[in-house]
Design a protein around this motif. Sequence first.
Motif, PDB file in Angstrom:
ATOM      1  N   ASN A   1       0.802  -1.202   0.020  1.00 22.81           N
ATOM      2  CA  ASN A   1       0.067   0.066   0.026  1.00 22.81           C
ATOM      3  C   ASN A   1       0.598   1.250  -0.043  1.00 22.81           C
ATOM      4  OD1 ASN A   1      -2.261  -1.650  -0.100  1.00 22.81           O
ATOM      5  ND2 ASN A   1      -2.467  -1.685   2.382  1.00 22.81           N
ATOM      6  N   GLY A   2       2.115   1.164  -0.233  1.00 24.12           N
ATOM      7  CA  GLY A   2       3.139   2.179  -0.262  1.00 24.12           C
ATOM      8  C   GLY A   2       3.469   2.150  -1.511  1.00 24.12           C
ATOM      9  N   ILE A   3       4.733   2.925  -1.776  1.00 27.92           N
ATOM     10  CA  ILE A   3       5.427   3.204  -3.182  1.00 27.92           C
ATOM     11  C   ILE A   3       6.385   2.085  -3.531  1.00 27.92           C
ATOM     12  CG2 ILE A   3       4.850   5.570  -2.989  1.00 27.92           C
ATOM     13  CD1 ILE A   3       7.978   5.883  -2.609  1.00 27.92           C
ATOM     14  N   GLY A   4       6.466   0.937  -2.763  1.00 26.33           N
ATOM     15  CA  GLY A   4       7.398  -0.122  -3.061  1.00 26.33           C
ATOM     16  C   GLY A   4       7.236  -0.691  -4.435  1.00 26.33           C
ATOM     17  N   ALA A   5       6.063  -1.122  -4.595  1.00 24.42           N
ATOM     18  CA  ALA A   5       5.784  -1.881  -5.949  1.00 24.42           C
ATOM     19  C   ALA A   5       6.154  -0.735  -7.010  1.00 24.42           C
ATOM     20  CB  ALA A   5       4.307  -2.358  -6.060  1.00 24.42           C
ATOM     21  N   GLU A   6       5.614   0.480  -7.032  1.00 23.43           N
ATOM     22  CA  GLU A   6       5.815   1.412  -7.969  1.00 23.43           C
ATOM     23  C   GLU A   6       7.241   1.765  -8.343  1.00 23.43           C
ATOM     24  OE1 GLU A   6       4.895   6.031  -8.896  1.00 23.43           O
ATOM     25  OE2 GLU A   6       3.730   5.100  -7.527  1.00 23.43           O
ATOM     26  N   VAL A   7       8.012   2.034  -7.439  1.00 22.61           N
ATOM     27  CA  VAL A   7       9.426   2.161  -7.594  1.00 22.61           C
ATOM     28  C   VAL A   7      10.206   1.057  -8.194  1.00 22.61           C
ATOM     29  CG1 VAL A   7       9.426   4.106  -5.922  1.00 22.61           C
ATOM     30  CG2 VAL A   7      10.262   2.009  -5.099  1.00 22.61           C
ATOM     31  N   THR A   8       9.626  -0.133  -7.521  1.00 20.86           N
ATOM     32  CA  THR A   8      10.526  -1.247  -7.914  1.00 20.86           C
ATOM     33  C   THR A   8      10.356  -1.493  -9.841  1.00 20.86           C
ATOM     34  OG1 THR A   8      10.382  -2.457  -6.012  1.00 20.86           O
ATOM     35  CG2 THR A   8      10.410  -3.755  -7.808  1.00 20.86           C
ATOM     36  N   MET A   9       8.748  -1.508  -9.890  1.00 26.31           N
ATOM     37  CA  MET A   9       8.574  -1.528 -11.404  1.00 26.31           C
ATOM     38  C   MET A   9       9.089  -0.477 -12.583  1.00 26.31           C
ATOM     39  SD  MET A   9       4.458  -2.745 -10.544  1.00 26.31           S
ATOM     40  CE  MET A   9       4.185  -2.692 -12.242  1.00 26.31           C
ATOM     41  N   LYS A  10       9.268   0.638 -11.892  1.00 32.14           N
ATOM     42  CA  LYS A  10       9.674   1.781 -12.628  1.00 32.14           C
ATOM     43  C   LYS A  10      11.150   1.609 -12.820  1.00 32.14           C
ATOM     44  CE  LYS A  10       6.662   5.626 -11.633  1.00 32.14           C
ATOM     45  NZ  LYS A  10       6.426   6.807 -10.887  1.00 32.14           N
ATOM     46  N   ALA A  11      11.740   1.073 -11.691  1.00 34.52           N
ATOM     47  CA  ALA A  11      13.443   0.809 -11.771  1.00 34.52           C
ATOM     48  C   ALA A  11      13.827  -0.116 -12.678  1.00 34.52           C
ATOM     49  CB  ALA A  11      13.954   0.645 -10.335  1.00 34.52           C
ATOM     50  N   LEU A  12      13.049  -1.631 -12.766  1.00 34.65           N
ATOM     51  CA  LEU A  12      13.284  -2.378 -13.257  1.00 34.65           C
ATOM     52  C   LEU A  12      12.852  -2.357 -14.893  1.00 34.65           C
ATOM     53  CD1 LEU A  12      12.028  -5.324 -11.306  1.00 34.65           C
ATOM     54  CD2 LEU A  12      14.265  -4.613 -11.748  1.00 34.65           C
ATOM     55  N   GLN A  13      12.445  -1.167 -15.305  1.00 27.68           N
ATOM     56  CA  GLN A  13      12.291  -0.878 -16.684  1.00 27.68           C
ATOM     57  C   GLN A  13      13.549  -0.121 -17.337  1.00 27.68           C
ATOM     58  OE1 GLN A  13       8.478   1.615 -17.047  1.00 27.68           O
ATOM     59  NE2 GLN A  13       7.558  -0.121 -18.257  1.00 27.68           N
ATOM     60  N   ASP A  14      14.434   0.042 -16.582  1.00 33.04           N
ATOM     61  CA  ASP A  14      15.588   0.378 -17.197  1.00 33.04           C
ATOM     62  C   ASP A  14      16.372  -0.605 -17.922  1.00 33.04           C
ATOM     63  OD1 ASP A  14      18.441   1.148 -17.320  1.00 33.04           O
ATOM     64  OD2 ASP A  14      18.272   2.486 -15.623  1.00 33.04           O
ATOM     65  N   SER A  15      16.368  -0.454 -19.262  1.00 31.41           N
ATOM     66  CA  SER A  15      16.991  -1.465 -19.832  1.00 31.41           C
ATOM     67  C   SER A  15      18.357  -2.030 -19.627  1.00 31.41           C
ATOM     68  CB  SER A  15      16.964  -1.082 -21.518  1.00 31.41           C
ATOM     69  OG  SER A  15      17.935  -0.029 -21.480  1.00 31.41           O
ATOM     70  N   ARG A  16      19.157  -1.160 -18.960  1.00 29.82           N
ATOM     71  CA  ARG A  16      20.455  -1.490 -18.442  1.00 29.82           C
ATOM     72  C   ARG A  16      20.382  -2.660 -17.358  1.00 29.82           C
ATOM     73  NH1 ARG A  16      22.664   4.094 -16.369  1.00 29.82           N
ATOM     74  NH2 ARG A  16      20.400   4.027 -15.639  1.00 29.82           N
ATOM     75  N   LEU A  17      19.304  -2.391 -16.342  1.00 27.70           N
ATOM     76  CA  LEU A  17      19.345  -3.478 -15.429  1.00 27.70           C
ATOM     77  C   LEU A  17      18.843  -4.867 -15.741  1.00 27.70           C
ATOM     78  CD1 LEU A  17      17.629  -1.379 -12.540  1.00 27.70           C
ATOM     79  CD2 LEU A  17      20.083  -2.462 -12.569  1.00 27.70           C
ATOM     80  N   GLN A  18      18.070  -4.915 -16.990  1.00 28.19           N
ATOM     81  CA  GLN A  18      17.527  -6.093 -17.481  1.00 28.19           C
ATOM     82  C   GLN A  18      18.749  -7.051 -18.130  1.00 28.19           C
ATOM     83  OE1 GLN A  18      14.749  -7.337 -17.290  1.00 28.19           O
ATOM     84  NE2 GLN A  18      13.587  -5.559 -16.534  1.00 28.19           N
ATOM     85  N   LYS A  19      19.536  -6.155 -18.636  1.00 28.00           N
ATOM     86  CA  LYS A  19      20.800  -6.746 -19.063  1.00 28.00           C
ATOM     87  C   LYS A  19      21.960  -7.315 -18.140  1.00 28.00           C
ATOM     88  CE  LYS A  19      20.663  -4.138 -23.663  1.00 28.00           C
ATOM     89  NZ  LYS A  19      21.418  -3.103 -24.143  1.00 28.00           N
ATOM     90  N   MET A  20      21.760  -6.610 -16.798  1.00 30.21           N
ATOM     91  CA  MET A  20      22.827  -6.758 -16.107  1.00 30.21           C
ATOM     92  C   MET A  20      22.602  -8.023 -14.822  1.00 30.21           C
ATOM     93  SD  MET A  20      23.825  -2.795 -15.385  1.00 30.21           S
ATOM     94  CE  MET A  20      24.930  -2.892 -14.184  1.00 30.21           C
ATOM     95  N   VAL A  21      20.937  -7.899 -14.468  1.00 25.85           N
ATOM     96  CA  VAL A  21      20.763  -8.885 -13.401  1.00 25.85           C
ATOM     97  C   VAL A  21      19.340  -9.662 -13.564  1.00 25.85           C
ATOM     98  CG1 VAL A  21      21.491  -7.049 -11.596  1.00 25.85           C
ATOM     99  CG2 VAL A  21      18.998  -7.126 -12.183  1.00 25.85           C
ATOM    100  N   THR A  22      19.297 -10.626 -12.987  1.00 26.16           N
ATOM    101  CA  THR A  22      17.888 -11.398 -13.131  1.00 26.16           C
ATOM    102  C   THR A  22      17.204 -11.025 -11.835  1.00 26.16           C
ATOM    103  OG1 THR A  22      18.895 -13.245 -14.269  1.00 26.16           O
ATOM    104  CG2 THR A  22      16.524 -13.488 -12.960  1.00 26.16           C
ATOM    105  N   PRO A  23      15.999 -10.287 -11.685  1.00 25.35           N
ATOM    106  CA  PRO A  23      15.175  -9.757 -10.790  1.00 25.35           C
ATOM    107  C   PRO A  23      14.272 -10.753 -10.231  1.00 25.35           C
ATOM    108  CG  PRO A  23      14.515  -8.513 -12.560  1.00 25.35           C
ATOM    109  CD  PRO A  23      15.626  -9.413 -13.020  1.00 25.35           C
TER     110      PRO A  23
END
Length: 340
Positions: free
Chosen positions: A18-40
Amino acid sequence: MNIKKNKPVIGISIGDINGIGAEVTMKALQDSRLQKMVTPVIYGHGKAITYYRKIMEMNDFNFMQIKSIEEIHHKKTNVINVVQESPEVMPGVETREAGNMALAALDQAIVDLKSQHLDALVTAPLNKSNINSAETPFIGHTEYLADAFETKKNLMFMVSEDMRIGLVTGHLPLKSITANITAESIKAKLKIMLKSLTQDFGIAKPKIAVLGLNPHAGEDGLLGTEEQEIILPVVKEFKERGELVFGPYPSDGFFGMMHQKKFDGVLAMYHDQGLIPFKTISFENGVNFTAGLPIIRTSPDHGTAYNIAGKNAANEGSMRTAIFLAHDIIRRKGDWEAGS
């Protein structure tokens, strides 16, 4: 040498849905660099992710629900349901259900950390008050993880591009701080900070500033004697060992003159002495890193922000930086195939 070929696996405990955790997580994981670097791997619930995907109109955020970490897919964002029943998502509302789910997410991530299926953990913000109870005392992620991994050797280490600030005392009431400022506690935190700066951040010979406890660092005993009787002797002891440890410095003048830029790390005596200047300067890209644990744990430096939850207004910068920092420490500590 055991070379790992897959991308590092980073668990993300969802925190309070009910806070912003899901929102900031989803927004952060849209960074294409992260998708290439880690498996979330998000520890939470697919319904909560779907809910926020809909209200934020993030139709291009795709994820795969898996039953356990053994089913992980290295080319996807994975989501593990940590509770059986679908949770009710109520942005901005404190509920016991959200607290129970936040704790369940953290507990499952701890299980997978202990079984070495995760290379690091990033914890999204939660609300201590809807978790803490007589049955489950909970005063913070740092203390909970230290208990889970049966260690007292830990340091709340706030990290950004501009500064790194560690705390001698953490989540303590103000009236209890002085009794916990001892030569032993300062030495213990300095040792962890020195080791972390060397091993986790790759600094060969770290330079550390130690802050005083009292106004004006005690004013030569006029405003308190802890600096002369406790802090200064510890600083001298570390200097005699050849360590670059200096202080104690008056905290107001130290940060007012931006002296933190001259040091690799700063050791503050208590929570607000360190976190007020840190969040003032580095709020949108600061990270809470728990040094000294046998696992890697980072977190954004903000809370649940109920007032903006569900409004698509949260800045994901701190969460993104927390994931990047976890990745960097993993790479620095482990053996990985180049470019994997």
